[in-house]
Design a protein around this motif. Structure first.
Motif, PDB file in Angstrom:
ATOM      1  N   THR A 170       0.835  -1.204   0.000  1.00  0.00           N
ATOM      2  CA  THR A 170       0.000   0.000   0.000  1.00  0.00           C
ATOM      3  C   THR A 170       0.870   1.255   0.000  1.00  0.00           C
ATOM      4  OG1 THR A 170      -1.687  -1.245   1.202  1.00  0.00           O
ATOM      5  CG2 THR A 170      -1.937   1.145   1.156  1.00  0.00           C
TER       6      THR A 170
ATOM      7  N   SER B 106       2.225   1.722  -3.396  1.00  0.00           N
ATOM      8  CA  SER B 106       1.203   2.224  -4.307  1.00  0.00           C
ATOM      9  C   SER B 106       1.069   3.738  -4.182  1.00  0.00           C
ATOM     10  CB  SER B 106      -0.132   1.528  -3.991  1.00  0.00           C
ATOM     11  OG  SER B 106      -1.108   1.867  -4.945  1.00  0.00           O
ATOM     12  N   GLU B 107       1.076   4.227  -2.940  1.00  0.00           N
ATOM     13  CA  GLU B 107       0.962   5.677  -2.705  1.00  0.00           C
ATOM     14  C   GLU B 107       2.153   6.429  -3.288  1.00  0.00           C
ATOM     15  OE1 GLU B 107      -1.598   7.090  -1.642  1.00  0.00           O
ATOM     16  OE2 GLU B 107      -2.691   5.411  -0.769  1.00  0.00           O
TER      17      GLU B 107
ATOM     18  N   ARG C 224       2.273   6.306  -7.107  1.00  0.00           N
ATOM     19  CA  ARG C 224       1.275   7.199  -7.707  1.00  0.00           C
ATOM     20  C   ARG C 224       1.706   8.663  -7.571  1.00  0.00           C
ATOM     21  NH1 ARG C 224      -2.773   5.467  -5.547  1.00  0.00           N
ATOM     22  NH2 ARG C 224      -3.657   4.165  -7.172  1.00  0.00           N
TER      23      ARG C 224
ATOM     24  N   GLU D 267      -6.466  17.016  -6.177  1.00  0.00           N
ATOM     25  CA  GLU D 267      -7.779  16.679  -5.651  1.00  0.00           C
ATOM     26  C   GLU D 267      -7.788  15.335  -4.934  1.00  0.00           C
ATOM     27  OE1 GLU D 267      -9.800  15.144  -9.725  1.00  0.00           O
ATOM     28  OE2 GLU D 267      -9.693  17.324  -9.435  1.00  0.00           O
ATOM     29  N   GLY D 268      -6.635  14.965  -4.416  1.00  0.00           N
ATOM     30  CA  GLY D 268      -6.559  13.721  -3.647  1.00  0.00           C
ATOM     31  C   GLY D 268      -7.082  13.944  -2.238  1.00  0.00           C
ATOM     32  N   LEU D 269      -6.863  12.948  -1.397  1.00  0.00           N
ATOM     33  CA  LEU D 269      -7.261  13.071   0.001  1.00  0.00           C
ATOM     34  C   LEU D 269      -6.119  13.666   0.826  1.00  0.00           C
ATOM     35  CD1 LEU D 269      -8.931   9.563   0.452  1.00  0.00           C
ATOM     36  CD2 LEU D 269     -10.118  11.749   0.258  1.00  0.00           C
TER      37      LEU D 269
ATOM     38  N   MET E 281      -3.576  12.000   1.872  1.00  0.00           N
ATOM     39  CA  MET E 281      -3.192  11.022   2.887  1.00  0.00           C
ATOM     40  C   MET E 281      -2.007  10.166   2.447  1.00  0.00           C
ATOM     41  SD  MET E 281      -5.314  11.733   5.204  1.00  0.00           S
ATOM     42  CE  MET E 281      -4.940  10.435   6.365  1.00  0.00           C
ATOM     43  N   GLY E 282      -1.619  10.255   1.193  1.00  0.00           N
ATOM     44  CA  GLY E 282      -0.649   9.316   0.639  1.00  0.00           C
ATOM     45  C   GLY E 282       0.716   9.362   1.289  1.00  0.00           C
TER      46      GLY E 282
ATOM     47  N   GLY F 203       0.588   8.875   5.151  1.00  0.00           N
ATOM     48  CA  GLY F 203       0.132   7.503   5.369  1.00  0.00           C
ATOM     49  C   GLY F 203       1.223   6.501   5.055  1.00  0.00           C
TER      50      GLY F 203
ATOM     51  N   ARG G 296       3.659   6.205   7.805  1.00  0.00           N
ATOM     52  CA  ARG G 296       3.198   5.398   8.937  1.00  0.00           C
ATOM     53  C   ARG G 296       3.224   3.900   8.647  1.00  0.00           C
ATOM     54  NH1 ARG G 296      -0.318   9.796   9.519  1.00  0.00           N
ATOM     55  NH2 ARG G 296      -1.849   8.931   8.083  1.00  0.00           N
TER      56      ARG G 296
ATOM     57  N   ILE H 166      -5.476  -5.048  -1.822  1.00  0.00           N
ATOM     58  CA  ILE H 166      -5.058  -3.759  -1.283  1.00  0.00           C
ATOM     59  C   ILE H 166      -6.042  -2.652  -1.642  1.00  0.00           C
ATOM     60  CG2 ILE H 166      -2.756  -4.492  -2.160  1.00  0.00           C
ATOM     61  CD1 ILE H 166      -2.452  -1.352  -2.657  1.00  0.00           C
TER      62      ILE H 166
ATOM     63  N   ARG I 130     -10.736   6.725  -1.974  1.00  0.00           N
ATOM     64  CA  ARG I 130     -11.500   7.893  -2.401  1.00  0.00           C
ATOM     65  C   ARG I 130     -12.666   7.487  -3.299  1.00  0.00           C
ATOM     66  NH1 ARG I 130     -10.491  12.190  -6.379  1.00  0.00           N
ATOM     67  NH2 ARG I 130      -8.603  11.099  -6.976  1.00  0.00           N
TER      68      ARG I 130
ATOM     69  N   LEU J 212      -3.067   3.931   7.394  1.00  0.00           N
ATOM     70  CA  LEU J 212      -2.920   4.915   6.324  1.00  0.00           C
ATOM     71  C   LEU J 212      -3.653   6.202   6.694  1.00  0.00           C
ATOM     72  CD1 LEU J 212      -1.814   5.198   3.399  1.00  0.00           C
ATOM     73  CD2 LEU J 212      -3.969   4.269   2.583  1.00  0.00           C
TER      74      LEU J 212
END
Ligand SMILES: Nc1ncnc2c1ncn2[C@@H]1O[C@H](COP(=O)(O)OP(=O)(O)OP(=O)(O)O)[C@@H](O)[C@H]1O
Ligand SMILES: [Mg+2]
Lengths: 147, 140
Positions: free
Chosen positions: A46, A49-50, A53, A103-105, A107-108, A111, A114, B63, B70, B102
């Protein structure tokens, strides 16, 4: 000291959403192969992936280097994402939850930090961004007790 | 080609209609474009008919990152505007743990252990589906 075991390192391009799928699959396979537990696998995939991207969307494309590492007999996986994009002007702001320039959240980045055991980021305006992360098979390595 | 479980899903995810409920089963690794398309498909299907619930089966998904998160939140928000409920079913424990770390709380998303459980939740609210094997409860 952390050593790269060198054997199965790979470099994957990040230029399309197909590449994002490939990055996730590669990290999944490597973590499974190295013996990561399912939760740790999922966390690292994950995070990858963040970061992949971000390299694609904000950095205009880049690459991921993936290498198994060991330290004190503990195995881990190190991923380095790099792009030659615009860089990040304010790192602290970029890492804070909910901040997005698009326009994402937002959090990538925070996050991903973490979700891994080690995280470092190097970004220069006009030069690009490099994010390196490492996770270890059972928690971060600790110095061996002195006898 | 890779094994079915990891085969990346490109293109269209089928949106099934069961009475007033839309059932979407996600599997494997989704392309961002597929997830976007899905949001659009659910929106269109949900708005042109009397849909009261959307069930998204995530049991085959390994995943969920912030992008997919979103899309799920957007679907939930959109269906709420159409007076319908979205229930996410069968999320794997490793995926759920990772989402929390996350920092994605997915507001507005209801969860269920399985698709059957999700259908039951929606049914119990007087929405939809006559349930097989259970007496049909009359509502005042
Ligand atoms: N590789 C990069 N190059 C340039 N800017 C970046 C890069 N990675 C992150 N950023 C900046 O940091 C911000 C925060 O990144 P973060 O991944 O947390 O959120 P996001 O990508 O905007 O949204 P999402 O929650 O969908 O990931 C981005 O909006 C962008 O401005
Ligand atoms: Mg991002």
């Amino acid at each position: 000291m952390t050593h790269s075991t060198g054997s199965v390192s790979a470099c994957l391009p990040i230029h399309s959403d197909l590449d994002l799928v490939r990055v996730r699959q590669h990290v999944r396979q490597m973590t499974a192969h190295l013996g990561f537990g399912l939760v740790e696998q999922t966390k690292l995939v994950t995070a990858a992936s963040e970061l992949a991207r971000n390299a694609l969307v904000h950095g205009g494309g880049g690459q991921m280097e993936c290498a198994p590492v060991t330290t004190g007999g503990i195995r881990g996986l190190r991923l380095v994402f790099s792009d030659q994009g615009p860089g990040i002007a304010d790192l602290e702001q970029a890492l804070s939850d909910g901040y997005t320039s698009g326009e994402g959240l937002g959090m990538g980045l925070g996050g991903a930090r973490r979700l891994v055991h080690e995280f470092s980021i190097d970004s220069r305006r006009g030069v690009g961004t490099t994010v390196a992360v490492t996770s270890w098979i059972s928690g971060p390595p600790r110095p061996r007790e002195a006898h | 080609m890779t094994a079915a479980s990891t085969f990346p899903y490109e293109g269209h995810v089928p949106v099934l209609r069961l009475g007033g409920v839309l059932l979407v089963t996600l599997q494997g690794d989704l392309y961002d474009s597929t997830a976007e398309q899905l949001r659009q498909d659910i929106g269109e299907t949900a708005s042109d008919s009397a849909v009261t619930g959307v069930v998204i089966d995530l049991s085959g998904v390994e995943i969920v990152d912030s992008f997919m998160g979103r899309v799920l939140s957007d679907v939930a928000a959109m269906t709420r505007l159409l007076a319908a409920q979205t229930v996410v079913a069968g999320m794997r424990p490793a995926v759920a743990i990772t989402l929390v770390e996350l920092g994605l709380t997915l507001p507005g998303l209801r969860t269920a252990l399985s698709t059957e459980d999700a259908m039951r939740q929606l049914g119990d609210e007087g929405s939809v589906l006559p349930r097989a094997g259970r007496p049909h409860r009359e509502r005042p």
